[in-house]
Design a protein around this motif. Structure first.
Motif, PDB file in Angstrom:
ATOM      1  N   VAL A 173       0.837  -1.206   0.000  1.00  0.00           N
ATOM      2  CA  VAL A 173       0.000   0.000   0.000  1.00  0.00           C
ATOM      3  C   VAL A 173       0.873   1.257   0.000  1.00  0.00           C
ATOM      4  N   LEU A 174       1.949   1.262   0.797  1.00  0.00           N
ATOM      5  CA  LEU A 174       2.829   2.437   0.866  1.00  0.00           C
ATOM      6  C   LEU A 174       3.551   2.674  -0.464  1.00  0.00           C
ATOM      7  N   ILE A 233      -9.721   3.040   3.994  1.00  0.00           N
ATOM      8  CA  ILE A 233      -8.282   2.929   3.712  1.00  0.00           C
ATOM      9  C   ILE A 233      -8.027   2.849   2.203  1.00  0.00           C
ATOM     10  N   TYR A 257      -3.103   9.356  -4.311  1.00  0.00           N
ATOM     11  CA  TYR A 257      -2.086   9.281  -5.365  1.00  0.00           C
ATOM     12  C   TYR A 257      -2.657   9.608  -6.745  1.00  0.00           C
ATOM     13  N   THR A 263      -6.340   6.015   0.008  1.00  0.00           N
ATOM     14  CA  THR A 263      -5.043   5.753  -0.625  1.00  0.00           C
ATOM     15  C   THR A 263      -5.068   6.059  -2.118  1.00  0.00           C
ATOM     16  N   CYS A 264      -6.046   5.478  -2.844  1.00  0.00           N
ATOM     17  CA  CYS A 264      -6.056   5.678  -4.291  1.00  0.00           C
ATOM     18  C   CYS A 264      -6.486   7.100  -4.657  1.00  0.00           C
ATOM     19  N   ALA A 320       1.212   4.507  -2.763  1.00  0.00           N
ATOM     20  CA  ALA A 320       1.103   5.904  -2.345  1.00  0.00           C
ATOM     21  C   ALA A 320       2.379   6.675  -2.695  1.00  0.00           C
ATOM     22  N   LEU A 375      -7.303  -0.826  -5.871  1.00  0.00           N
ATOM     23  CA  LEU A 375      -6.664   0.471  -6.088  1.00  0.00           C
ATOM     24  C   LEU A 375      -6.547   0.791  -7.569  1.00  0.00           C
ATOM     25  N   TYR A 400      -5.923  -5.739  -2.484  1.00  0.00           N
ATOM     26  CA  TYR A 400      -5.807  -4.294  -2.353  1.00  0.00           C
ATOM     27  C   TYR A 400      -5.362  -3.664  -3.673  1.00  0.00           C
TER      28      TYR A 400
END
Length: 621
Positions: A15-16, A161, A169, A165-166, A19, A344, A340
């Motif tokens: 996930v990071l 979450i 970015y 996140t998406c 991002a 995303l 995930y």
């Protein structure tokens, strides 16, 4: 929670990383122009765009749903890939050579130029925006249910979450952030699905054993040549489904066409689709194999027919991962990271494309933005992406309150809406005779007819699964028997040995309702396309067809343009000239030149007539 320390580390890093890609391109493009933000300056390379296009349509629902399809219904849906490849080639050979040279940001600018109608362009955009926003909510909800089983977090937390996140970015980095994050996410998705295929097949004895188990349990089916349109799947139905799904997704949908608009030439745009076709077939094959592996594991103790279980095939993927992949540290985290990543990539694609539509089709023409600088417009587009993301999160939370029944309706409605749009574009490209009245009438009528068909299909009972067994479950399951109303008395019987097959649904005459509702859902887009084209042709025939002066040649398929110039009307006029009036047929331009020459010449120097016909014709003049 089913995740260990290593699983959590892998998931967090995944996930990071997504991002971080957004932050990098956000900082790099702080003063980017609208063209750079939406299309990467039309200078992006085919391969990363193809990977982005591939994972933009292979969502978490595809991973769970297609694997569950193989488990419960067999491999016939795999033949959908044949239609997908055929349609991608047609889009590359027909649509791209027409659309790409127009240098559009919004695909639906083509509709306005072809039919000279602003309202029809905006109608197609509104249809896409409504479908896109609802689709984001749809994308967020089902995977969040699966992630709840792995992470222990509530559905609302998972939706938030993923959505945040998406959104971040996508908003900061623009199309480059979305594309390169998709490239990373495609690798994560492949690794996550491979974890199921490799580990599962190894435990059973290899892929050949997996295939043998599925074959002897009637899961392997590719060449069902039955032409009955009322069956759920056959070779023909699945090829049609894949063909029109791909035309609707890659040919007439902004979220994917924006990818090949980001290249510098027609050839590069075509290679985007060729690469995407190869990647799509590979990734979907892995997903389908994972479903066969899961069936080989559960063949004698099926979880779908267990008491109090959700009878949805997509849930078997979660149950399998919890039972098998958790035995090896890191594999569960890898699969959850793949889920995930799939969510995303699909949502970021929608956010980016919807912002392009909002700006190009509605906001750009407003007087308030007339004197804005490109940098300022780029900042506004970032705000629009962020706002769309927030709205998507809200819709995801709303969908989570409606339950699984809403998902079936959304699948049917989305499929119904793609057909009319395909019909409109095919009419525009191949039928230059069709005028705005015919096109708009066909488009609107086909939408209503297809929605009526889709809602009617929702009244039909769900197709029964192929045979499933619980013979070798370690603990016998209680059979829950409920008497008929109004007594409503429930008795629980615990057997010593129990075999459960797939529930067979008995359909009464009242449940069948109108026979048209029982037609395979694979044909929905085909009906919408045909409705649109046929109605457009009929209305055009009544109201008067276009002439070559009414349409730009570059907007039409070359062979159709040749036929258009030699249309039946023009050929009839030529026949009348030659056979009835006995005069040579000359073009308008030649006629105008001859008239201008006659006007400039001195009448006294006119040539002497050579025959009687010339004398009579000059006398008539």
């Amino acid at each position: 929670m089913a995740l260990g320390v290593l699983d959590i580390v892998l998931l967090t890093l995944s996930v990071l990383a997504s991002a971080a890609i957004g932050v990098y391109y956000g900082v790099k493009g702080l003063r980017s122009t609208p063209l750079e933000y939406m299309l990467g300056g039309r200078s992006m390379k085919p391969l990363p765009l193809a990977l982005s296009m591939m994972v933009g349509t292979v969502s978490a629902i595809t991973i769970m749903g297609n694997a569950g399809e193989m488990y419960a219904y067999g491999t016939q849906l795999w033949m959908m890939d044949v239609g997908i490849v055929l349609a991608l080639v047609i889009v590359a050979k027909v649509f791209i050579p027409i659309m790409h040279p127009l240098h559009m940001v919004s695909l639906y600018e083509y509709v306005e130029r072809r039919f000279k109608s602003k309202w029809l362009r905006q109608a197609t955009v509104v249809l896409q925006l409504l479908g896109g926003y609802i689709f984001i909510g749809f994308l967020l909800y089902p995977p969040s249910i699966a992630l709840q089983a792995f992470t222990g977090l509530p559905i609302i937390a998972n939706i938030s979450i993923i959505g945040v996140t998406c959104t971040l970015y996508s908003a900061f980095g623009g199309v480059k952030a979305v594309v390169y994050a998709d490239v990373f996410q495609s690798l994560v998705m492949i690794a996550g699905v491979l974890a199921i295929v490799i580990q599962g097949s190894t435990m059973i004895g290899g892929l050949d054993v997996v295939w043998d188990i599925n074959y002897h349990n009637h899961r392997i089916e590719f060449l069902n040549l039955n032409l009955d349109p009322y069956q759920r799947h056959s070779l023909w139905l699945c090829v049609i489904l894949g063909f029109f799904f791909t035309l609707g997704t890659y040919g007439v949908n902004q979220s994917q066409t924006q990818r090949y608009f980001s290249t510098g030439s027609v050839t590069q745009a075509q290679w985007v689709l060729y690469y995407a076709a190869m990647g799509m077939v590979f990734l979907r094959a892995l997903i389908h194999l994972s479903g066969l592996v899961i069936y080989a594991h559960f063949k004698d103790c099926d979880p779908l027919t267990a008491p109090n279980s959700i009878p949805d095939p997509s849930t078997v993927v979660v149950k399998y991962v919890l039972q098998i992949l958790t035995q090896i540290p890191g594999l569960t985290g890898l699969f959850v990271a793949a889920v995930y990543a799939a969510v995303l990539s699909s949502i970021s694609t929608q956010l980016n494309s919807m912002t392009a539509l909002l700006w190009e089709d509605f906001l750009k023409v407003l007087p308030v933005f007339k004197n804005w600088s490109e940098v300022k417009v780029g900042g506004l587009q970032k705000v629009l992406v962020f706002a769309a993301g927030v709205l998507g999160i809200v819709l995801g939370l709303a969908v989570s309150q409606l339950g699984w029944s809403f998902l079936r309706a959304l699948f049917a409605i989305n499929g119904a809406l793609s057909g009319p749009l395909i019909g409109l574009f095919l009419t525009a490209v191949y039928l230059p005779w069709v005028n705005i009245k015919g096109a708009s009438t066909g488009f609107v009528v086909s939408i209503f007819l297809n929605l009526w068909l889709a809602f009617g299909q929702l009244t039909q009972p769900k197709a029964p699964f192929l045979p499933l067994s619980r013979d070798n479950c370690t603990t016998p399951d209680p059979v829950i028997v409920t008497t008929a109303e109004p007594l409503n008395i429930t008795t629980i019987i615990t057997p010593t040995n129990q075999t459960t097959l797939a529930p067979e649904t008995t359909v009464s005459d009242e449940e069948m309702m109108h026979p048209i509702y029982s037609l395979s859902y694979c044909l929905n887009s085909l009906w919408g396309t045909l409705f649109c084209i046929i109605v457009a042709i009929i209305v055009t025939a009544v109201t008067g067809a276009n002439t070559p002066e009414d349409v730009e040649e570059k907007l039409i398929a070359p062979k159709s343009w040749v036929l258009f110039q030699r249309s039946l009307t023009l050929q009839a006029k030529e026949f009348f000239h030659k056979k009835v009036l006995r005069k040579p047929s000359i073009s308008r331009e030649e006629n105008e030149v001859k008239e201008s020459e006659l006007d400039t010449k001195d009448p006294l120097q006119a040539p002497v007539p050579n025959n009687k016909d010339d004398v009579e014709s000059r006398g008539a003049v």
